[in-house]
Scaffold this motif. Structure first.
Motif, PDB file in Angstrom:
ATOM      1  N   ALA A 279      47.041  51.552   3.574  1.00  0.00           N
ATOM      2  CA  ALA A 279      46.526  52.912   3.359  1.00  0.00           C
ATOM      3  C   ALA A 279      45.233  53.113   4.142  1.00  0.00           C
ATOM      4  O   ALA A 279      45.055  54.143   4.817  1.00  0.00           O
ATOM      5  CB  ALA A 279      46.291  53.150   1.869  1.00  0.00           C
ATOM      6  N   PHE A 280      44.335  52.147   4.081  1.00  0.00           N
ATOM      7  CA  PHE A 280      43.069  52.240   4.805  1.00  0.00           C
ATOM      8  C   PHE A 280      43.298  52.262   6.313  1.00  0.00           C
ATOM      9  O   PHE A 280      42.645  53.016   7.052  1.00  0.00           O
ATOM     10  CB  PHE A 280      42.178  51.051   4.416  1.00  0.00           C
ATOM     11  N   ALA A 281      44.260  51.456   6.776  1.00  0.00           N
ATOM     12  CA  ALA A 281      44.552  51.396   8.215  1.00  0.00           C
ATOM     13  C   ALA A 281      45.071  52.737   8.725  1.00  0.00           C
ATOM     14  O   ALA A 281      44.660  53.200   9.801  1.00  0.00           O
ATOM     15  CB  ALA A 281      45.571  50.293   8.494  1.00  0.00           C
ATOM     16  N   PHE A 282      45.962  53.387   7.973  1.00  0.00           N
ATOM     17  CA  PHE A 282      46.514  54.668   8.415  1.00  0.00           C
ATOM     18  C   PHE A 282      45.456  55.771   8.360  1.00  0.00           C
ATOM     19  O   PHE A 282      45.471  56.680   9.190  1.00  0.00           O
ATOM     20  CB  PHE A 282      47.732  55.037   7.578  1.00  0.00           C
ATOM     21  N   VAL A 283      44.574  55.704   7.374  1.00  0.00           N
ATOM     22  CA  VAL A 283      43.480  56.685   7.327  1.00  0.00           C
ATOM     23  C   VAL A 283      42.592  56.525   8.555  1.00  0.00           C
ATOM     24  O   VAL A 283      42.164  57.520   9.167  1.00  0.00           O
ATOM     25  CB  VAL A 283      42.659  56.517   6.035  1.00  0.00           C
ATOM     26  N   LEU A 284      42.304  55.276   8.950  1.00  0.00           N
ATOM     27  CA  LEU A 284      41.479  55.037  10.136  1.00  0.00           C
ATOM     28  C   LEU A 284      42.182  55.469  11.417  1.00  0.00           C
ATOM     29  O   LEU A 284      41.535  55.898  12.377  1.00  0.00           O
ATOM     30  CB  LEU A 284      41.121  53.556  10.235  1.00  0.00           C
ATOM     31  N   MET A 285      43.536  55.382  11.430  1.00  0.00           N
ATOM     32  CA  MET A 285      44.265  55.694  12.655  1.00  0.00           C
ATOM     33  C   MET A 285      44.588  57.173  12.790  1.00  0.00           C
ATOM     34  O   MET A 285      44.283  57.799  13.814  1.00  0.00           O
ATOM     35  CB  MET A 285      45.556  54.860  12.727  1.00  0.00           C
ATOM     36  N   ILE A 286      45.212  57.755  11.756  1.00  0.00           N
ATOM     37  CA  ILE A 286      45.692  59.131  11.898  1.00  0.00           C
ATOM     38  C   ILE A 286      45.177  60.041  10.789  1.00  0.00           C
ATOM     39  O   ILE A 286      45.752  61.102  10.536  1.00  0.00           O
ATOM     40  CB  ILE A 286      47.241  59.182  11.939  1.00  0.00           C
ATOM     41  N   GLY A 287      44.113  59.618  10.098  1.00  0.00           N
ATOM     42  CA  GLY A 287      43.464  60.508   9.150  1.00  0.00           C
ATOM     43  C   GLY A 287      42.743  61.632   9.884  1.00  0.00           C
ATOM     44  O   GLY A 287      42.792  61.733  11.118  1.00  0.00           O
TER      45      GLY A 287
ATOM     46  N   ALA B 126      41.734  63.872  24.721  1.00  0.00           N
ATOM     47  CA  ALA B 126      42.590  63.943  25.906  1.00  0.00           C
ATOM     48  C   ALA B 126      43.287  65.287  26.043  1.00  0.00           C
ATOM     49  O   ALA B 126      44.043  65.498  26.996  1.00  0.00           O
ATOM     50  CB  ALA B 126      43.631  62.824  25.858  1.00  0.00           C
ATOM     51  N   GLY B 127      43.070  66.172  25.085  1.00  0.00           N
ATOM     52  CA  GLY B 127      43.681  67.497  25.150  1.00  0.00           C
ATOM     53  C   GLY B 127      45.062  67.573  24.544  1.00  0.00           C
ATOM     54  O   GLY B 127      45.755  68.589  24.695  1.00  0.00           O
ATOM     55  N   VAL B 128      45.493  66.519  23.856  1.00  0.00           N
ATOM     56  CA  VAL B 128      46.810  66.501  23.214  1.00  0.00           C
ATOM     57  C   VAL B 128      46.656  66.991  21.778  1.00  0.00           C
ATOM     58  O   VAL B 128      45.854  66.448  21.010  1.00  0.00           O
ATOM     59  CB  VAL B 128      47.418  65.082  23.226  1.00  0.00           C
ATOM     60  N   THR B 129      47.436  67.995  21.410  1.00  0.00           N
ATOM     61  CA  THR B 129      47.308  68.605  20.071  1.00  0.00           C
ATOM     62  C   THR B 129      48.471  68.253  19.156  1.00  0.00           C
ATOM     63  O   THR B 129      48.777  68.985  18.225  1.00  0.00           O
ATOM     64  CB  THR B 129      47.208  70.136  20.212  1.00  0.00           C
ATOM     65  N   ALA B 130      49.155  67.130  19.433  1.00  0.00           N
ATOM     66  CA  ALA B 130      50.341  66.775  18.653  1.00  0.00           C
ATOM     67  C   ALA B 130      50.013  66.542  17.184  1.00  0.00           C
ATOM     68  O   ALA B 130      50.824  66.837  16.302  1.00  0.00           O
ATOM     69  CB  ALA B 130      50.989  65.523  19.249  1.00  0.00           C
ATOM     70  N   LEU B 131      48.824  66.027  16.892  1.00  0.00           N
ATOM     71  CA  LEU B 131      48.438  65.727  15.513  1.00  0.00           C
ATOM     72  C   LEU B 131      47.443  66.744  14.950  1.00  0.00           C
ATOM     73  O   LEU B 131      46.802  66.482  13.935  1.00  0.00           O
ATOM     74  CB  LEU B 131      47.837  64.319  15.422  1.00  0.00           C
ATOM     75  N   LYS B 132      47.358  67.894  15.601  1.00  0.00           N
ATOM     76  CA  LYS B 132      46.359  68.874  15.189  1.00  0.00           C
ATOM     77  C   LYS B 132      46.582  69.342  13.761  1.00  0.00           C
ATOM     78  O   LYS B 132      45.638  69.452  12.967  1.00  0.00           O
ATOM     79  CB  LYS B 132      46.392  70.071  16.144  1.00  0.00           C
ATOM     80  N   ASP B 133      47.830  69.633  13.392  1.00  0.00           N
ATOM     81  CA  ASP B 133      48.140  70.152  12.059  1.00  0.00           C
ATOM     82  C   ASP B 133      48.644  69.073  11.108  1.00  0.00           C
ATOM     83  O   ASP B 133      49.105  69.386  10.001  1.00  0.00           O
ATOM     84  CB  ASP B 133      49.187  71.272  12.165  1.00  0.00           C
TER      85      ASP B 133
ATOM     86  N   GLN C 210      39.732  62.038  10.574  1.00  0.00           N
ATOM     87  CA  GLN C 210      38.770  61.500  11.531  1.00  0.00           C
ATOM     88  C   GLN C 210      39.270  60.181  12.110  1.00  0.00           C
ATOM     89  O   GLN C 210      38.470  59.339  12.540  1.00  0.00           O
ATOM     90  CB  GLN C 210      37.411  61.296  10.852  1.00  0.00           C
ATOM     91  N   GLY C 211      40.601  59.992  12.121  1.00  0.00           N
ATOM     92  CA  GLY C 211      41.175  58.769  12.660  1.00  0.00           C
ATOM     93  C   GLY C 211      40.970  58.650  14.162  1.00  0.00           C
ATOM     94  O   GLY C 211      40.946  59.649  14.877  1.00  0.00           O
ATOM     95  N   PHE C 212      40.861  57.416  14.640  1.00  0.00           N
ATOM     96  CA  PHE C 212      40.529  57.230  16.049  1.00  0.00           C
ATOM     97  C   PHE C 212      41.676  57.650  16.966  1.00  0.00           C
ATOM     98  O   PHE C 212      41.445  58.101  18.087  1.00  0.00           O
ATOM     99  CB  PHE C 212      40.118  55.774  16.315  1.00  0.00           C
ATOM    100  N   ILE C 213      42.945  57.517  16.500  1.00  0.00           N
ATOM    101  CA  ILE C 213      44.055  57.969  17.335  1.00  0.00           C
ATOM    102  C   ILE C 213      44.044  59.486  17.467  1.00  0.00           C
ATOM    103  O   ILE C 213      44.227  60.035  18.562  1.00  0.00           O
ATOM    104  CB  ILE C 213      45.405  57.491  16.743  1.00  0.00           C
ATOM    105  N   ARG C 214      43.809  60.178  16.361  1.00  0.00           N
ATOM    106  CA  ARG C 214      43.743  61.643  16.407  1.00  0.00           C
ATOM    107  C   ARG C 214      42.576  62.110  17.282  1.00  0.00           C
ATOM    108  O   ARG C 214      42.734  63.029  18.099  1.00  0.00           O
ATOM    109  CB  ARG C 214      43.603  62.201  14.987  1.00  0.00           C
ATOM    110  N   LEU C 215      41.413  61.483  17.124  1.00  0.00           N
ATOM    111  CA  LEU C 215      40.258  61.874  17.925  1.00  0.00           C
ATOM    112  C   LEU C 215      40.482  61.590  19.407  1.00  0.00           C
ATOM    113  O   LEU C 215      40.080  62.378  20.272  1.00  0.00           O
ATOM    114  CB  LEU C 215      39.010  61.141  17.431  1.00  0.00           C
TER     115      LEU C 215
END
Length: 275
Positions: free
Chosen positions: A105-113, A125-132, A115-120
């Motif tokens: 749970a903590f790992a996914f929050v860090l990745m795609i939460g 990079a201008g990719v809005t795939a995870l915007k919503d 403020q996750g680093f993958i989302r940021l």
């Protein structure tokens, strides 16, 4: 016979007696102690319980389908690497399958939460795939459930690939069949019994997931495992009889899926034998 006595004693004390007690209490009126079907009627008529059942089934259904597709290709890739390389992959898959609860749970929050680093990184990079995308929703949590199913499904599917002989692949190539055609016409049909058996186990593992969902949503989540736990001890008013009814329903759902998968395996096996 004597060495098996401890096993039967433990099975009776920790499995049989609690199960029959749970079934008995699910038919018991909370106030009068009389026999009643009201607990089950409540589970299928009250809106919150219906949403709970729907959420658990929907999340598990989508997660299992996606996980099984990915696990199939993972098992295929691991099998094709050979025995030496496979020995390195097996501990990794086993470790991934046990990576659950708070760490995942903590790992996914860090990745795609939010403020996750993958989302940021994608936003930078201008990719809005995870915007919503919102991880803390019933649809957003599906990727975590998929994570549970991939290594478990891969480990269970891997022995089935041993039954797909190289001679079949060579014969199909000589007859002009492509690699994709071989898997659709020969490989997957022979793996279907293994796939169905794996599907039932991955589904049972998915729908009974508790710790990860509790960490993400808390005790108010409308998911079967969390709702059942709250009926016995939680912030809400405890109702053990209704909790027992929900537990029986959960067990019945798992049994129905397993029975359907076993029936499918028998039909496929009989057709294979008759052919």
């Amino acid at each position: 016979m004597a060495p098996t006595i401890p096993f039967f004693v433990l099975s009776t004390c920790f499995l049989a007696l609690p199960f029959f007690s749970m079934v008995s209490r699910s038919f018991t009126d909370e106030k009068t102690g009389a026999f009643t079907f009201d607990n089950y009627i409540l589970c299928f008529t009250k809106n919150s319980y219906i949403i709970t059942l729907t959420n658990s089934l929907r999340i598990s259904f989508y997660a299992v389908i996606i996980a099984m597709i990915i696990a199939f290709f993972v098992a295929m890739a691991v099998h094709s690497t050979g025995i030496t390389t496979r020995k390195w992959f097996m501990p990794i898959m086993n470790m991934s399958q046990n990576f659950a609860g708070f760490p995942i749970a903590f790992a996914f929050v860090l990745m795609i939460g939010k403020q996750g680093f993958i989302r940021l990184a994608l936003e930078y990079a201008g990719v809005t795939a995870l915007k919503d995308f919102n991880l803390l929703t019933y649809n957003g949590v599906i990727p975590i459930y998929v994570w549970f199913g991939i290594p478990l499904g891969g480990l269970l599917l891997l022995p089935g690939f041993e039954a797909v002989r190289n001679e079949w692949k060579e014969a199909s190539v000589l007859l002009g069949c492509s690699s994709v055609g071989f898997w659709f016409r020969i490989g997957i049909p022979n793996l279907l019994p293994t796939i169905l058996g794996t599907l039932s186990i991955v589904f049972a593992d998915s729908i009974t997931t508790y710790t990860t969902a509790y960490i993400l949503f808390g005790g108010t989540a409308l998911l079967l495992p969390i709702r059942i736990a709250n009926m016995f001890s939680g912030d809400l008013k405890a109702s053990e009889e209704v909790g027992c009814a929900l537990s029986v329903i959960l067990i019945l759902i798992i049994l129905i899926v397993m029975i359907l998968c076993n029936l499918g395996k028998r039909i496929i096996t009989k057709r294979g034998v008759s052919a």
